[in-house]
Write an enzyme that holds these catalytic residues in place. Structure first.
Site, PDB file in Angstrom:
ATOM      1  N   SER A  20       7.132  10.691   6.021  1.00 55.28           N
ATOM      2  CA  SER A  20       6.890   9.918   6.971  1.00 55.28           C
ATOM      3  C   SER A  20       7.815   8.931   7.513  1.00 55.28           C
ATOM      4  CB  SER A  20       5.473   9.150   6.563  1.00 55.28           C
ATOM      5  OG  SER A  20       5.099   8.219   7.553  1.00 55.28           O
ATOM      6  N   LYS A  39      -0.385  13.124   3.037  1.00 60.25           N
ATOM      7  CA  LYS A  39       0.412  13.027   4.464  1.00 60.25           C
ATOM      8  C   LYS A  39      -0.690  12.856   5.304  1.00 60.25           C
ATOM      9  CE  LYS A  39       3.779  12.111   7.276  1.00 60.25           C
ATOM     10  NZ  LYS A  39       3.299  12.578   8.468  1.00 60.25           N
ATOM     11  N   HIS A  47      -2.458   9.817   5.435  1.00 59.72           N
ATOM     12  CA  HIS A  47      -1.966   8.932   6.073  1.00 59.72           C
ATOM     13  C   HIS A  47      -1.809   8.656   7.253  1.00 59.72           C
ATOM     14  CE1 HIS A  47       1.977   7.870   7.791  1.00 59.72           C
ATOM     15  NE2 HIS A  47       2.264   6.809   6.548  1.00 59.72           N
ATOM     16  N   ASN A  48      -1.881   9.959   8.207  1.00 59.75           N
ATOM     17  CA  ASN A  48      -2.030  10.288   9.548  1.00 59.75           C
ATOM     18  C   ASN A  48      -3.265   9.722  10.121  1.00 59.75           C
ATOM     19  OD1 ASN A  48       0.654  11.040   9.127  1.00 59.75           O
ATOM     20  ND2 ASN A  48       0.766  12.608  10.379  1.00 59.75           N
ATOM     21  N   GLU A  93      -3.455   6.196  10.247  1.00 58.12           N
ATOM     22  CA  GLU A  93      -2.550   5.627  11.149  1.00 58.12           C
ATOM     23  C   GLU A  93      -3.148   5.658  12.607  1.00 58.12           C
ATOM     24  OE1 GLU A  93       1.259   7.810  13.297  1.00 58.12           O
ATOM     25  OE2 GLU A  93       1.584   7.568  11.042  1.00 58.12           O
TER      26      GLU A  93
END
Length: 466
Positions: free
Chosen positions: A132, A187, A190-191, A194
Site C-alpha cells: 500500500s 490488504k 485496508h482497501n 479506504e
C-alpha cells in the site's frame, strides 16, 4: 544453515509497471541486486532507463529463475488474477525446494490460499504481500503486509524491511501478519476501509460545498485545519489539495470532473468477505454501493427532481460526523479481520496491523495509534469498541454524526457512509434489537422455528394473531 534457511542475496522481480518499477528502484536504492523481466517492451524500456546498470535482464520467467542463485526469492508485480497463475506455472518447473514466490499484487485472498495449497508439498513457498502507498509509497516507502510461513518470511524480511516506510518511532511499516493468505486479506480490508473513509470525506465535501455554500478554497482551509487535530491523516491532507486545485482557466477542477467513481474490486472483496464471515461492515459495503450509484449517471440525470437545499449545521458537528464515520469504518474493518482470522486460523495480531498502517499506506492516520492501543485493551478477537478509550471517543463524536445525518436527510442529501455508520453504532450499542420480530415472521411464513428467552430449545408457534 541450509540454503533454504538463508536470506536471499539477489531478488527476482517480474512486472515493471508503475508499482513494480518503483519498488525495483526502492530495492536498488537499498542495495538489493535485481534480476528482472517485463513482457511489455515499452514498460521494459522505461525501466531500463531508471534501474542501475547492474540489473540483470531476462527473457521470461524460466530464464529469470535460472539466472537467480538458490535459494531464490521472486517478487511478482503483475495484474491480479489469471496472469499470476500463468507466471507461477511458468516459474514452477525451474524452482526448487526452499524457493520463495512473493505475490505483491492486489490478489483476492481466496486465490492466494488456493495457490499456496497448490504449492504445498513442493517445498516452494508463496507469500501473499499486500503493498500500500501507491506510486510514491512504492518508490520511497510503502506499507507491506505479508502472509505466509515464518521460515519464508525470515528469508525475505531484511530486504522488505529496508524499503518499507518508517513510523514516527522509526520502526518499519512491514510485518508478517499471519500465516496463509493473511497478508492479502489484511490488504483487502485496508482497501475496504479506504473506500469507506473516502466516501465519508466525499459526503463531508458535498455538505460543505452545496449544503453550507462554502467555496472550494474555504473547504480546503477546513480540511487543512482538521488535519492538525484528531482527524490527522493522509486522506484528509490530500482532500485539502483536491478541493483547492484549479483548472487552466482558474475554475475549480472538481467542477469539471465526471461524477462517476471507478473501482478495481478490493472494496467488493471486502464486502463479500463481511457477508461470508457474518460481520456487520455496513459502512464499507455502502461505500461500494455509493460508487455503483455514481455509475448510473443516465438514470440519475433522468430521475433528478431538483437539487438538495441548504442545511443548518455547524462545522464542529460536521467534523465530529467525519470522525465518527471514519472510526466506524476502521472498527468494522478490524472486526472483519478478527472474524476471518478466527475462521482461518492465521494468527493475526490486530495491534501489528495498526502499526503497519501508521506510515506509507493510504490509511496512515493518527487514529491508528489509538486503534493499536484499543487492540491491546479489547479482549482477544472482540470488537475494538470494547476498549474503554475508543468507546469514549465514539460517544464524544456521536452527537455530531446525528446532527449531520439529520441535516442531510431532511435536505435531501445522500450520505450513505454517515448514515450507515450511525445505524451500525446504534445497532451495536443496543442491548435488544427487533430481531425477535424477524424470528416471528420467519416462523410464521416458513416454520423456521425460533429460540426463547425464558427456556432453551427450538420452538414453532401458531402465529395466527390470537
Amino acid at each position: 544453515m541450509s540454503s533454504s534457511e538463508r536470506p536471499f542475496g539477489v531478488l527476482g522481480l517480474i512486472g515493471l509497471g508503475t508499482m513494480g518499477r518503483n519498488l525495483a528502484l526502492n530495492l536498488a536504492d537499498h542495495g538489493t541486486p535485481l534480476v528482472v523481466w517485463e513482457r511489455d517492451t515499452a514498460l521494459a524500456s522505461l525501466a531500463r532507463e531508471a534501474l542501475p546498470e547492474t540489473t540483470i535482464w531476462t527473457d521470461g520467467p524460466a530464464e529469470l529463475a535460472a539466472a537467480l542463485p538458490a535459494p531464490r526469492a521472486i517478487l511478482l508485480m503483475v495484474t491480479a488474477g489469471p496472469a499470476v497463475d500463468a507466471v507461477i506455472a511458468s516459474l514452477h518447473p525451474a524452482l526448487e525446494p526452499g524457493d520463495v514466490i512473493l505475490d505483491g499484487g492486489n490478489a483476492d485472498a481466496r486465490d492466494t490460499a488456493r495457490r499456496q495449497a497448490a504449492l504445498a508439498g513442493s517445498g516452494i513457498e508463496l507469500i501473499g504481500l499486500g503493498v500500500s502507498g501507491g506510486e510514491e509509497g512504492a518508490r520511497f516507502g510503502p506499507a507491506l503486509m505479508a502472509g505466509g510461513s515464518h521460515e519464508a518470511w525470515a528469508r525475505v524480511a531484511p530486504a522488505l524491511n529496508a524499503i518499507a516506510a518508517r513510523a514516527p518511532d522509526g520502526s518499519p511499516c512491514c510485518d508478517r501478519l499471519g500465516s496463509g493468505a493473511a497478508g492479502h486479506f489484511v490488504k483487502t480490508v485496508h482497501n475496504g476501509i479506504e473506500y469507506a473513509v473516502m466516501q465519508a470525506l466525499a459526503e463531508t465535501y458535498d455538505l460543505m460545498r452545496h449544503g453550507l455554500g462554502l467555496s472550494p478554497s474555504a473547504i480546503g482551509d477546513v480540511f487543512e485545519r482538521w488535519n492538525t487535530g484528531p482527524l490527522q491523516s493522509y486522506l484528509v491532507e490530500i482532500a485539502a489539495d483536491v478541493v483547492r486545485t484549479r483548472d487552466a482557466d482558474g475554475a475549480p477542477l472538481l467542477d469539471k470532473v465526471v461524477d462517476q467513481a471507478g473501482q478495481k474490486g478490493t472494496g467488493r472483496w471486502a464486502s463479500f468477505a463481511a457477508l461470508d464471515y457474518g460481520t456487520p461492515a455496513a459502512t464499507i459495503a455502502e461505500a461500494v454501493f455509493a460508487r455503483a450509484v455514481s455509475a448510473h449517471a443516465e438514470d440519475r440525470r433522468a430521475l433528478a427532481a431538483g437539487s438538495p437545499g441548504s442545511i443548518s449545521l455547524g462545522l464542529d458537528d460536521l467534523e465530529r460526523a467525519l470522525r465518527a464515520s471514519t472510526l466506524a469504518a476502521f472498527v468494522q474493518g478490524f472486526d472483519l479481520i478478527a472474524a476471518a482470522d478466527a475462521a482461518e486460523g492465521w494468527g493475526v495480531d490486530r495491534t501489528a496491523v495498526a502499526r503497519v498502517w501508521r506510515a506509507g499506506c493510504i490509511l496512515r492516520a493518527s487514529l491508528l495509534d489509538r486503534l493499536a492501543d484499543a487492540a491491546g485493551q479489547a479482549p482477544d478477537g472482540a470488537m475494538l469498541l470494547h476498549a474503554p478509550d475508543l468507546m469514549s471517543e465514539m460517544q464524544d463524536v456521536l452527537p455530531g454524526l446525528r446532527h449531520a445525518v439529520s441535516a442531510a436527510a431532511l435536505a435531501g442529501y445522500a450520505a450513505p457512509a454517515m448514515m450507515s455508520a450511525l445505524s451500525w453504532v446504534d445497532g451495536m450499542t443496543r442491548a435488544r434489537v427487533p430481531a425477535d420480530f424477524l424470528q416471528g415472521l420467519r416462523d410464521r411464513f416458513g416454520a423456521h422455528r425460533f429460540e426463547r428467552t425464558d427456556r432453551p430449545g427450538s420452538f414453532h408457534a401458531d402465529w395466527s394473531g390470537s
